[in-house]
Design an enzyme around this catalytic site. Structure first.
Site, mmCIF file in Angstrom:
data_model
loop_
_atom_site.group_PDB
_atom_site.id
_atom_site.type_symbol
_atom_site.label_atom_id
_atom_site.label_comp_id
_atom_site.label_asym_id
_atom_site.label_seq_id
_atom_site.Cartn_x
_atom_site.Cartn_y
_atom_site.Cartn_z
ATOM 1 N N HIS A 54 0.831 -1.210 0.000
ATOM 2 C CA HIS A 54 0.000 0.000 0.000
ATOM 3 C C HIS A 54 0.865 1.260 0.000
ATOM 4 O O HIS A 54 0.533 2.247 0.649
ATOM 5 C CB HIS A 54 -0.917 0.033 1.232
ATOM 6 C CG HIS A 54 -1.861 -1.118 1.328
ATOM 7 N ND1 HIS A 54 -3.155 -1.059 0.856
ATOM 8 C CD2 HIS A 54 -1.710 -2.364 1.831
ATOM 9 C CE1 HIS A 54 -3.747 -2.215 1.091
ATOM 10 N NE2 HIS A 54 -2.900 -3.035 1.669
ATOM 11 N N ASN A 127 -9.738 -3.508 2.691
ATOM 12 C CA ASN A 127 -9.390 -3.650 1.281
ATOM 13 C C ASN A 127 -10.657 -3.791 0.470
ATOM 14 O O ASN A 127 -11.671 -4.272 0.964
ATOM 15 C CB ASN A 127 -8.570 -4.928 1.043
ATOM 16 C CG ASN A 127 -7.099 -4.718 1.293
ATOM 17 O OD1 ASN A 127 -6.651 -3.604 1.497
ATOM 18 N ND2 ASN A 127 -6.358 -5.805 1.263
HETATM 19 C C1 HEM Z 1 -1.387 -10.996 7.695
HETATM 20 C C2 HEM Z 1 -1.724 -10.203 6.687
HETATM 21 C C3 HEM Z 1 -1.343 -8.747 6.615
HETATM 22 C C4 HEM Z 1 -0.244 -8.135 7.104
HETATM 23 C C5 HEM Z 1 0.919 -8.752 7.862
HETATM 24 C C6 HEM Z 1 -0.364 -6.733 6.767
HETATM 25 C C7 HEM Z 1 0.571 -5.765 7.098
HETATM 26 C C8 HEM Z 1 0.536 -4.469 6.664
HETATM 27 C C9 HEM Z 1 1.566 -3.506 6.876
HETATM 28 C C10 HEM Z 1 2.877 -3.773 7.624
HETATM 29 C C11 HEM Z 1 1.189 -2.346 6.299
HETATM 30 C C12 HEM Z 1 1.963 -1.036 6.272
HETATM 31 C C13 HEM Z 1 1.685 -0.278 7.537
HETATM 32 C C14 HEM Z 1 2.455 1.010 7.587
HETATM 33 O O1 HEM Z 1 3.671 1.001 7.316
HETATM 34 O O2 HEM Z 1 1.846 2.057 7.952
HETATM 35 C C15 HEM Z 1 -0.120 -2.568 5.727
HETATM 36 C C16 HEM Z 1 -0.879 -1.610 5.092
HETATM 37 C C17 HEM Z 1 -2.211 -1.805 4.780
HETATM 38 N N1 HEM Z 1 -2.938 -2.964 4.891
HETATM 39 FE FE1 HEM Z 1 -2.260 -4.704 5.492
HETATM 40 N N2 HEM Z 1 -1.531 -6.515 6.108
HETATM 41 C C18 HEM Z 1 -2.163 -7.726 5.985
HETATM 42 C C19 HEM Z 1 -3.401 -7.940 5.401
HETATM 43 C C20 HEM Z 1 -4.280 -6.957 5.087
HETATM 44 C C21 HEM Z 1 -5.691 -7.153 4.836
HETATM 45 C C22 HEM Z 1 -6.403 -8.494 4.873
HETATM 46 C C23 HEM Z 1 -6.211 -5.931 4.599
HETATM 47 C C24 HEM Z 1 -7.632 -5.564 4.324
HETATM 48 C C25 HEM Z 1 -8.672 -6.129 4.970
HETATM 49 C C26 HEM Z 1 -5.142 -4.966 4.663
HETATM 50 C C27 HEM Z 1 -5.268 -3.613 4.447
HETATM 51 C C28 HEM Z 1 -4.231 -2.719 4.482
HETATM 52 C C29 HEM Z 1 -4.346 -1.330 4.092
HETATM 53 C C30 HEM Z 1 -5.600 -0.619 3.573
HETATM 54 C C31 HEM Z 1 -3.080 -0.753 4.281
HETATM 55 C C32 HEM Z 1 -2.680 0.687 3.974
HETATM 56 C C33 HEM Z 1 -2.956 1.573 5.152
HETATM 57 C C34 HEM Z 1 -2.597 2.995 4.816
HETATM 58 O O3 HEM Z 1 -3.276 3.599 3.948
HETATM 59 O O4 HEM Z 1 -1.635 3.531 5.399
HETATM 60 N N3 HEM Z 1 -3.987 -5.615 4.980
HETATM 61 N N4 HEM Z 1 -0.491 -3.863 5.956
#
Ligand code: HEM
Length: 396
Positions: A54, A127
């Site tokens: 993202h 998402n």
């Molecule tokens: C085990 C699975 C997942 C892991 C380990 C994970 C981990 C992460 C990490 C580390 C970030 C970056 C955070 C940052 O640096 O600020 C991120 C961003 C994001 N994740 Fe996940 N994620 C996972 C699954 C998902 C799922 C299933 C969704 C949706 C339901 C999701 C939605 C998002 C979104 C929307 C962002 C962006 C947030 C922003 O706009 O700053 N992720 N994720």
């Protein structure tokens, strides 16, 4: 000094911002030109790690307004009464692309909402997995890499504020225990027929961020950020995410990332967390730094304990691939599509599988066939492969 004066970070006036100090007009630079050193040193550190996923995103501020009473489902203060408004910050993102990726590329979309409630920040980090019925929007990607960001920005500037309805679905604990699918498996939907959508409120975005780095790049959303009245489900992926986001943010932005204005709560806060790199808010001044203490300071809130959740089961690495049905819902979605949409799905799948090894294409065809035989056949045809029944059997 007046506001237009160029200064060092320390406030002292800059004497010459165009000519560096040299030994004679043609000579080498002098180390004592500290303004040159300061500019280079700052420039060298301007890039921070991008979000691991993202990375590309756009953000804006807005308001969430309650339109229906759900205070019987949640005591969260933002839902306290119809008409109540809570300030919000939202970031839209693509998932796979890096910070410079084009907005229109084929990808999942992220939708992260920070609600600055009067009992702390609640983040909804979701998402959307849109089904793309078109080929890559290649001409958009080519002509405008910031197409979505621009659209959001321009809509808000022109007063056409984007709005979304927030709906919830509810399931009793008993229904959750006995449902034929694990309702906490995030690859499943809760069918609207069984669990209808109920409208709760409206989110409107009405103010652009002023500075992309300060507000959008430094925004830190996490599914771990909840408020009283909102809790965690046993969704395994959510459980892993509860750790991952804050951990990424401590690395990406530093341990005091919650003090960055876009992340800071709008209600009073006091955590006993002190010190750490880049502490700029007075570090809790001379307030008490130990707990418990005899002065009644900074009390926890035992009355907010959640109702106890009964758990049982043997601790083990349970293999979800064998206990869950992964095919019924994709099959239902496939059967909902028009023949044209199905055709585009076959072609998109074939294109996306590109030069994957034949063995993997076969495995995918088998998976599609389990969802619906026509789905498997269509993908096989689009890939120019055919599977005999025996192969299908072996691949199971
Ligand atoms: C085990 C699975 C997942 C892991 C380990 C994970 C981990 C992460 C990490 C580390 C970030 C970056 C955070 C940052 O640096 O600020 C991120 C961003 C994001 N994740 Fe996940 N994620 C996972 C699954 C998902 C799922 C299933 C969704 C949706 C339901 C999701 C939605 C998002 C979104 C929307 C962002 C962006 C947030 C922003 O706009 O700053 N992720 N994720």
């Amino acid at each position: 000094m007046n506001d237009k004066n160029l200064t060092h970070a320390t406030g002292a006036p800059v004497v010459d911002n165009l000519n560096i100090q040299t030994a004679g007009p043609r000579g080498p630079a002098l180390l004592q030109d500290i303004w040159l050193l300061e500019k280079l040193a700052h420039f060298d550190r301007e890039v921070i790690p991008e979000r691991r996923m993202h990375a590309k995103g756009a953000g804006a501020y807005g308001t969430f307004t309650v339109t229906a009473d759900i205070s019987h489902f949640s005591k969260a203060s933002l839902f306290a009464e119809v008409g109540k408004q809570t300030p919000a910050f939202v970031r839209f993102s693509t998932v796979a692309g890096e910070r410079g990726a084009a907005d229109a590329e084929r990808d999942i979309r992220g939708f992260a909402v920070k609600l600055y409630t009067d009992e702390g920040n609640w983040d909804i980090v979701g998402n959307n997995t849109p089904v793309f019925f078109f080929r890559e929007a290649a001409e958009v990607v080519g002509s405008d890499r910031e197409s979505h960001l621009r659209d959001l920005y321009e809509c808000i500037e022109s007063g056409e504020f984007p709005r979304w309805k927030l709906c919830i679905q509810t399931m009793t604990e008993e229904q959750a225990r006995t449902h034929r699918h694990n309702p906490f498996d995030l690859t499943k939907v809760w069918p609207h027929g069984e669990f209808p959508l109920e409208e709760v409120g409206v989110l409107e975005l009405n103010r652009n961020a002023e500075n992309h780095f300060a507000e959008v790049e430094q925004a830190a959303f996490s599914p771990a950020n909840v408020v009283p009245g909102v809790s965690f489900s046993p969704d395994k992926m959510l459980q892993a995410r509860l750790f991952s986001y804050g951990d990424a943010q401590r690395y990406r932005l530093g341990v005091n990332f919650n003090h960055i204005p876009v992340n800071a709560p709008r209600c009073p806060f006091h955590s006993y967390h002190r010190d750490g790199a880049m502490r700029t808010d007075g570090n809790l001044g001379s307030t008490l730094s130990y707990f418990p203490n005899s002065f009644g300071e900074w009390q926890d809130h035992r009355q907010l304990h959640e109702p106890a959740l009964a758990l049982d089961g043997d601790a083990a690495h349970w293999d979800q691939s064998v206990v869950e049905d992964h095919y019924e819902q994709p099959g239902n979605l496939f059967r909902l599509m028009t023949p044209l949409q199905q055709q585009l799905l076959f072609q998109n799948t074939a294109r996306a599988m590109g030069d994957a090894p034949v063995m993997i294409k076969h495995r995918h065809i088998v998976n599609c066939s389990k969802a619906d035989p026509a789905y498997g056949d269509g993908v096989a045809q689009a890939l120019g492969l055919s599977l005999v029944a025996q192969e299908l059997e072996n691949a199971k």
